[in-house]
Design an enzyme around this catalytic site. Structure first.
Site, PDB file in Angstrom:
ATOM      1  N   ASP A  74      -1.110  12.460 -90.447  1.00 21.44           N
ATOM      2  CA  ASP A  74      -0.391  12.084 -89.217  1.00 21.44           C
ATOM      3  C   ASP A  74       1.114  12.327 -89.362  1.00 21.44           C
ATOM      4  O   ASP A  74       1.840  12.346 -88.359  1.00 21.44           O
ATOM      5  CB  ASP A  74      -0.660  10.622 -88.849  1.00 21.44           C
ATOM      6  CG  ASP A  74      -0.245   9.616 -89.914  1.00 21.44           C
ATOM      7  OD1 ASP A  74       0.239  10.024 -90.996  1.00 21.44           O
ATOM      8  OD2 ASP A  74      -0.391   8.389 -89.669  1.00 21.44           O
ATOM      9  N   GLU A  75       1.588  12.542 -90.605  1.00 24.16           N
ATOM     10  CA  GLU A  75       3.041  12.711 -90.801  1.00 24.16           C
ATOM     11  C   GLU A  75       3.571  13.987 -90.155  1.00 24.16           C
ATOM     12  O   GLU A  75       4.774  14.120 -89.955  1.00 24.16           O
ATOM     13  CB  GLU A  75       3.391  12.686 -92.299  1.00 24.16           C
ATOM     14  CG  GLU A  75       3.028  11.379 -92.951  1.00 24.16           C
ATOM     15  CD  GLU A  75       3.813  11.067 -94.217  1.00 24.16           C
ATOM     16  OE1 GLU A  75       4.818  11.742 -94.490  1.00 24.16           O
ATOM     17  OE2 GLU A  75       3.400  10.141 -94.925  1.00 24.16           O
TER      18      GLU A  75
HETATM   19  O1  DAU Z   1       0.450   8.832 -93.241  1.00 18.43           O
HETATM   20  C1  DAU Z   1      -0.295   9.580 -94.140  1.00 18.43           C
HETATM   21  C2  DAU Z   1       0.467   9.787 -95.426  1.00 18.43           C
HETATM   22  O2  DAU Z   1       0.466   8.532 -96.111  1.00 18.43           O
HETATM   23  C3  DAU Z   1      -0.116  10.878 -96.315  1.00 18.43           C
HETATM   24  O3  DAU Z   1      -0.007  12.114 -95.652  1.00 18.43           O
HETATM   25  C4  DAU Z   1       0.612  10.941 -97.659  1.00 18.43           C
HETATM   26  O4  DAU Z   1      -0.014  11.883 -98.505  1.00 18.43           O
HETATM   27  C5  DAU Z   1       0.548   9.577 -98.301  1.00 18.43           C
HETATM   28  O5  DAU Z   1       1.280   9.576 -99.504  1.00 18.43           O
HETATM   29  C6  DAU Z   1       1.117   8.509 -97.359  1.00 18.43           C
HETATM   30  O6  DAU Z   1       2.536   8.727 -97.174  1.00 18.43           O
HETATM   31  P1  DAU Z   1       3.580   7.501 -97.154  1.00 18.43           P
HETATM   32  O7  DAU Z   1       4.910   8.027 -97.455  1.00 18.43           O
HETATM   33  O8  DAU Z   1       3.423   6.701 -95.905  1.00 18.43           O
HETATM   34  O9  DAU Z   1       2.965   6.620 -98.380  1.00 18.43           O
HETATM   35  P2  DAU Z   1       3.689   5.795 -99.540  1.00 18.43           P
HETATM   36  O10 DAU Z   1       2.634   4.974-100.199  1.00 18.43           O
HETATM   37  O11 DAU Z   1       4.551   6.644-100.387  1.00 18.43           O
HETATM   38  O12 DAU Z   1       4.637   4.804 -98.725  1.00 18.43           O
HETATM   39  C7  DAU Z   1       4.107   3.898 -97.769  1.00 18.43           C
HETATM   40  C8  DAU Z   1       5.287   3.164 -97.164  1.00 18.43           C
HETATM   41  O13 DAU Z   1       5.839   2.284 -98.146  1.00 18.43           O
HETATM   42  C9  DAU Z   1       6.408   4.070 -96.720  1.00 18.43           C
HETATM   43  O14 DAU Z   1       6.993   3.554 -95.524  1.00 18.43           O
HETATM   44  C10 DAU Z   1       7.431   4.006 -97.870  1.00 18.43           C
HETATM   45  C11 DAU Z   1       7.217   2.604 -98.413  1.00 18.43           C
HETATM   46  N1  DAU Z   1       7.404   2.429 -99.860  1.00 18.43           N
HETATM   47  C12 DAU Z   1       6.786   3.312-100.700  1.00 18.43           C
HETATM   48  C13 DAU Z   1       6.919   3.177-102.075  1.00 18.43           C
HETATM   49  C14 DAU Z   1       6.258   4.156-103.017  1.00 18.43           C
HETATM   50  C15 DAU Z   1       8.140   1.350-100.348  1.00 18.43           C
HETATM   51  O15 DAU Z   1       8.671   0.533 -99.561  1.00 18.43           O
HETATM   52  N2  DAU Z   1       8.256   1.209-101.705  1.00 18.43           N
HETATM   53  C16 DAU Z   1       7.693   2.093-102.588  1.00 18.43           C
HETATM   54  O16 DAU Z   1       7.877   1.928-103.821  1.00 18.43           O
END
Ligand code: DAU
Ligand code: NAD
Length: 397
Positions: free
Chosen positions: A134-135
């Site tokens: 969805d990104e």
């Molecule tokens: O929406 C689908 C996407 O979801 C996928 O296409 C990606 O492959 C997948 O990694 C995921 O992307 P996000 O960037 O949303 O996922 P992430 O787990 O890295 O981060 C989720 C949310 O949490 C995002 O708003 C950033 C935040 N975050 C992330 C990390 C790693 C934090 O606040 N602290 C953190 O340490």
């Protein structure tokens, strides 16, 4: 029916392989390069199954892919192989361009050559299913709106831009060459075997280690969470019953702020693995500098896949999160070596002045060397929630 699943040693790909192999009428070939994110331990439940085989290969290697397509008489390709972590795409976009764009181009070429050599009947049944995110749609305001299949693409990060480019290539191979493709765009997945660079597993494991729980900005960004096994069922439906040339949005209808997710994990751990001295896990939360280009909110309208293919998620967020926390508590054999040898939880994606060159990223990725050793929550990154709330959405330094 013979499936080729690329990226099958990753988080979602391994769930897809485990799901498909439960059907004795299917045969599954898992093609994976085994980057830092690939882990054959995630396939342990099916590694001896009669209908499963693994092949280490790169989707950029067109000849190798073509040989496997022919050798295993493939009916359906499910392309999940990708660089998937937004923060790593900020530090080093090169690997994302290579695998997500060039790799998709190469595997499309291999699939087209293979498809052209099939009988008319086999040609009609063949599908190239590209698994996307969805990104690619960019982000939504906090106060409303949902992504539908027709939402224009407006990616924000090197990761989502590379995925958007790959989606366009897949559509072009359908329109121009007639390759029967289907696409799906899914929201954030969570569940067992999730590499602990992503928010949910990172927070669970940091909490167990009594380390700070990094929340970007004020923790107000919203994601729409889907349990990975529900995604795997959706992907099977799209691959086997989706209409060629069409895309399907997949989402959990479970919007949560990041802070809400982290607090829910803390509360579950307070019950299941209480800290010494009556301290609460929420005390470990650390607000850190925001992600550059951080999308505010994602929300999926999944009514098309519900209506056309009869899909609905089975797990709600509260039960799915509890299952996930319990899985990490019970499966240190899986994540212990990753934390020790591959990635220790250090902050990624702070945006340096200039992205690291591709060669350096590749060096950091091959050989599963430990990567990213900067401490979390150091003096330069810590901010108060009030400061973060005042910060504008798009941080550039
Ligand atoms: O929406 C689908 C996407 O979801 C996928 O296409 C990606 O492959 C997948 O990694 C995921 O992307 P996000 O960037 O949303 O996922 P992430 O787990 O890295 O981060 C989720 C949310 O949490 C995002 O708003 C950033 C935040 N975050 C992330 C990390 C790693 C934090 O606040 N602290 C953190 O340490
Ligand atoms: P992941 O990072 O856990 O796994 C990716 C897998 O691809 C790894 O096993 C890796 O070894 C393999 N790989 C990487 N480059 C390769 C190459 N050149 N050739 C062959 N294999 C290669 O990713 P994931 O979270 O399981 O995501 C899988 C797919 O789903 C990706 O395309 C991603 O964009 C998409 N997606 C992910 C989410 C999510 O929340 N995780 C949501 C929507 C869509």
């Amino acid at each position: 029916m013979n499936f080729l699943v690329t990226g099958g040693a990753g988080f979602i790909g391994s769930a897809v392989c485990r799901h498909l192999c439960a059907n004795p009428a299917y045969r599954v070939t898992n093609l994976d390069k085994l980057t830092y994110a690939g882990n054959l331990a995630s396939l342990r439940p099916i590694e001896n199954a009669h209908n499963y085989r693994f092949e280490q290969a790169d989707i950029c290697d067109e000849r190798a892919v073509l040989e496997i397509l022919r050798r295993d008489d493939i009916d359906i390709v499910m392309n999940l192989a990708a660089e998937s972590h937004v923060d790593r795409s900020i530090d080093g976009p090169g690997a994302f361009i290579e695998t997500n764009i060039v790799g998709t181009y190469r595997i499309l070429n291999a699939a087209l050559e293979y498809w052209r050599g099939l009988s008319d009947e086999r040609k009609a049944g063949f599908r190239f299913h590209h698994v996307s995110t969805d990104e690619v749609f960019g982000d939504l305001p906090f106060d409303g709106g949902m992504f539908v299949e027709e939402t224009p693409y407006a990616p924000s990060s090197p990761y989502s831009a590379s995925k958007a480019a790959s989606d366009h290539l897949v559509r072009a191979w359908h329109e121009t060459y007639g390759l029967p493709v289907v696409l799906s765009n899914c929201s954030n997945n969570y569940g067992p075997y999730h590499f602990p660079e992503k928010l949910i597993p990172l927070v669970i494991l940091n909490a167990l280690d009594e380390k700070p729980l990094p929340v970007y900005g004020a923790g107000a960004n919203v994601r729409d969470w889907l349990f990975v096994e529900d995604h795997a069922r959706a992907l099977e439906l799209v691959a086997t019953r989706g209409r060629p040339g069409e895309s399907y949005n997949v989402g959990g209808n479970s919007e949560r702020t990041n802070l809400g997710v982290v607090e829910a994990i803390c509360d579950l751990l307070d019950l299941r693995r209480p800290r010494a001295g009556g301290k609460r896990h929420r005390e470990l939360i650390a607000f850190v500098t925001d992600r550059p280009g951080h999308d505010r909110r994602y929300a999926i309208d999944a009514s098309k896949i519900a209506r056309d293919l009869g899909w609905a998620p089975r797990e709600d967020f509260d039960s799915g999160l509890a299952r996930t926390v319990d899985w990490y508590l019970d499966n240190k054999w899986w994540w212990g070596p990753i934390r020790e040898q591959r990635y220790d939880g250090a902050r990624l994606g702070r945006a340096t002045a200039r992205p690291v060159e591709n060669a350096q990223v590749e060096n950091a990725l091959v050989g599963n060397a430990p990567i990213g050793n900067a401490p979390i929550g150091d003096a330069r990154t810590e901010r108060s929630p009030a400061e973060n709330a005042a910060e504008s959405r798009k941080v550039t330094t």
